[in-house]
Design a protein around this motif. Structure first.
Motif, mmCIF file in Angstrom:
data_model
loop_
_atom_site.group_PDB
_atom_site.id
_atom_site.type_symbol
_atom_site.label_atom_id
_atom_site.label_comp_id
_atom_site.label_asym_id
_atom_site.label_seq_id
_atom_site.Cartn_x
_atom_site.Cartn_y
_atom_site.Cartn_z
ATOM 1 N N GLU A 1 53.065 40.010 37.918
ATOM 2 C CA GLU A 1 53.418 39.180 38.536
ATOM 3 C C GLU A 1 54.693 38.618 37.194
ATOM 4 O OE1 GLU A 1 52.626 37.238 41.174
ATOM 5 O OE2 GLU A 1 50.843 38.202 41.224
ATOM 6 N N HIS B 1 45.384 38.015 37.554
ATOM 7 C CA HIS B 1 45.153 39.594 38.270
ATOM 8 C C HIS B 1 43.708 40.303 36.923
ATOM 9 C CE1 HIS B 1 48.319 40.488 40.815
ATOM 10 N NE2 HIS B 1 48.942 39.519 40.745
ATOM 11 N N ALA C 1 49.939 40.171 44.772
ATOM 12 C CA ALA C 1 50.707 39.275 44.004
ATOM 13 C C ALA C 1 51.004 38.402 44.521
ATOM 14 C CB ALA C 1 51.964 39.741 43.990
ATOM 15 N N ARG D 1 47.028 37.133 45.794
ATOM 16 C CA ARG D 1 46.660 38.317 44.528
ATOM 17 C C ARG D 1 44.854 38.419 45.123
ATOM 18 N NH1 ARG D 1 41.714 38.509 41.717
ATOM 19 N NH2 ARG D 1 42.180 36.688 40.511
#
Lengths: 64, 414
Positions: free
Chosen positions: A57, A14, B358, B362
Motif C-alpha cells: 500500500e 497485509h 490492495a 485486501r
C-alpha cells in the motif's frame, strides 16, 4: 536517527512488515501495523527498510 | 509474443474474455503485449469492459473505491443476489458500509488468530503426504491441494468435517458454471448451489442457537460462524439471518478454492524446475519468501470494478457504469514494478505483489492462506522431497476469474 512513519489511512493489514521485521513492526488487534520504534537505531535500519519496501500500500516511510 | 497473430493487440483485446480458449494455458505473452502496446485496452465481450494491465494503474484503482466500486465483481452472475440475498457481504459493498461488515471478522482472521489452526494444518498435511508417498503416483490436485485447505477451512468456519464433500461439490459446480458470462447459465447454477447452501447454513445457525441455549457450546465464538452470529454491525445491532447466510456463503467462496489453486500452480512450477525445488530443500528458511514469489508470479484471482465517478487513466476516460478488469497476472509481470519479472526469484525483495489485492478489500483470508501455504511447503519438502511432473498426463490450465491447473499429476520418489 532515521525516522519511521506510517500512514494509517493506507494500511490495510497485509502484515508484510511485521512478518518480515517483527523487531520493528507489530500488529494491532485487527492486524494493522504498529510501529515499535519511530527513531530507528542503526542496527534495525535494514529491518525497517525491509518492511517499508515490501508494503503493497506504500503506507510506510523511512526518512534518513 | 504469442506467435499466433500479428494483429494490433488492441484488435485482439476486442474479443478477449477470461474464458477465451487461446489464453487458458498461459495468458502472460498476450498480457505483456497489452501492457507495453495498449495498457488500457477494451474488450467488446460480455457487455464491454476495459482491461488494465499496468501494476501502478491496478493499485491506483484498488486504492480508490470512491471511483471504482466493488458493486460489480464478475460479469455474468449476481452471485448471492440470484437467490435474493443481496450483494455479497462484505466484498460487494463500498466504504463506509463495507468496513462495518468487515470489522466483524477481521480480528478472527488476523495472523495471530489463524496460528491456532497451525497444528491442525500440520497434522492434516502429514496424513495426506503419507498417503501420497505410499501411492507413488498421484493427482496432487485431489490428493493434497483440495483436501488440505478445505479441511482447515471447515475448522476455521465451524462446519463439521463430515460435510466437507458437500462443500467440495458446491465449489466445483460454482466454479464450472456459476462464473460463466452466460447470465442464464450462471443464474440457474447459482440459484441451485446458493439455495442449497443457504438451507445448509440456515439449519447450521438454528442448530448452533439451540446448542448454545442448552449450554452445550463452551466457546460460542471459537469459529467464524460463531463470530458472525455474535458480531455487531457498526457496534449497534447483530446481523439478520439473511445477512448471516449471505456472509457465510461469501466466506465459502473466498476460502474453499483459492489456496487449492495457489498450491496447484506453485507445485507445477516446483515440479517443472528442479532448481527451484532444490533451493527450498537446501534452505527451508526461504519458504516464506518463496511463497510471496509464487503468489506474485501466479496471482490466481482476476477482479473487476465498476466506475461510479468519471476518471481518466493513461489518457483514457472512464464513465460511470464502465467496467474495469484488473489483469492481475499482467501487473505481476510489470517490469516497471518488478525487476526481471518473468523470472521466479525465491529471494525477491522488494515484492509488493497484489495477489491479495490492495485497498480496503485486501483479502481477509490472506493470513490463513499464508499459514496454510507455509505448512504445506515445509511438510512436503521435509517428508516428500522428491517429486516431479508425470509427463504421461497433459497439464491443462485455466485462466477464468480463478486461475489454476486442472489436474496436476506427480511422480513421487527418486
Amino acid at each position: 536517527m532515521p525516522r519511521l512513519s506510517a500512514d494509517y489511512s493506507l494500511c490495510q493489514g497485509h502484515g508484510r512488515c511485521y512478518q518480515l521485521a517483527p523487531e520493528v513492526f507489530d500488529a494491532d488487534e485487527d492486524g494493522h501495523t504498529v510501529l515499535k520504534v519511530e527513531d530507528v537505531p542503526s542496527d534495525l535500519v535494514d529491518k525497517a527498510e525491509l518492511g517499508v519496501e515490501n508494503c503493497p500500500e506504500l503506507a510506510l516511510k523511512l526518512e534518513r | 509474443m504469442t506467435g499466433t497473430s500479428t494483429a494490433p493487440v488492441s484488435d485482439l483485446a476486442k474479443s478477449f474474455t477470461l474464458f477465451s480458449p487461446e489464453y487458458q494455458q498461459d495468458p502472460a505473452p498476450f498480457y505483456a503485449r497489452l501492457r507495453s502496446e495498449c495498457p488500457i485496452a477494451h474488450s467488446e465481450q460480455a457487455g464491454g469492459f476495459w482491461m488494465i494491465s499496468r501494476y501502478e494503474d491496478q493499485r491506483y484503482i484498488l486504492q480508490h473505491p470512491e471511483i471504482y466500486s466493488s458493486k460489480t465483481l464478475i460479469l455474468g452472475s449476481k452471485l448471492s443476489d440470484e437467490i435474493g440475498l443481496g450483494p455479497d457481504i462484505p466484498i460487494m459493498y463500498d466504504p463506509p458500509v463495507h468496513g462495518k461488515y468487515r470489522k466483524i471478522i477481521i480480528s478472527a482472521l488476523s495472523k495471530a488468530n489463524v496460528e491456532r489452526y497451525e497444528q491442525l494444518a500440520i497434522d492434516t498435511a502429514r496424513r495426506l503426504i503419507d498417503d501420497m508417498v505410499a501411492a507413488g503416483e498421484v493427482n496432487f490436485t485431489t490428493a493434497f491441494a483440495t483436501p488440505f485447505p478445505t479441511t482447515i477451512f471447515c475448522a476455521v468456519m465451524g462446519i463439521p468435517v463430515a460435510d466437507l464433500d458437500r462443500f467440495v461439490g458446491w465449489k466445483e459446480e460454482f466454479n464450472r458454471l456459476g462464473l460463466s458470462h452466460d447470465k442464464e447459465v450462471a443464474a440457474e447454477v447459482n440459484r441451485r448451489v446458493f439455495g442449497e447452501m443457504a438451507d445448509y447454513f440456515s439449519h447450521l445457525i438454528q442448530q448452533r442457537r439451540a446448542d448454545e441455549a442448552a449450554g452445550l457450546v463452551a466457546d460460542p465464538q471459537s469459529d467464524l460462524v460463531g463470530v458472525l452470529m455474535h458480531g455487531q454491525y457498526d457496534n449497534e445491532r447483530p446481523l439478520t439471518d439473511k445477512e448471516l447466510i449471505n456472509y457465510c456463503i461469501l466466506v465459502f467462496k473466498g476460502g474453499m478454492d483459492t489456496v487449492t489453486n495457489v498450491l496447484g500452480m506453485t507445485f507445477y512450477h516446483l515440479a517443472s524446475d528442479l532448481n527451484l525445488r532444490n533451493q527450498l530443500l537446501t534452505d527451508p528458511e526461504l519458504i516464506p519468501s518463496a511463497i510471496e514469489e509464487f503468489l506474485r508470479y501466479e496471482p490466481v484471482i482476476t477482479g473487476l470494478r465498476e466506475v461510479v465517478a468519471e476518471d481518466a487513466i493513461g489518457g483514457v476516460t472512464f464513465k460511470p457504469g464502465d467496467i474495469v478488469m484488473l489483469l492481475n497476472i499482467a501487473g505481476a509481470r510489470d517490469p516497471e514494478q518488478f525487476e526481471a519479472p518473468d523470472t521466479i526469484d525465491l529471494q525477491r525483495t522488494p515484492n509488493r505483489h497484489l495477489a491479495f489485492g490492495a485497498g480496503p478489500h485486501r483479502c481477509l483470508g490472506s493470513h490463513l492462506a499464508r499459514m496454510e501455504l507455509t505448512v504445506a511447503l515445509r511438510e512436503i519438502h521435509a517428508r516428500m522431497p522428491n517429486y516431479r511432473l508425470d509427463d504421461r498426463f497433459p497439464h491443462r490450465f485455466r485462466l477464468g476469474y480463478l486461475r489454476g491447473v486442472e489436474d496436476l499429476h506427480l511422480i513421487i520418489g527418486q
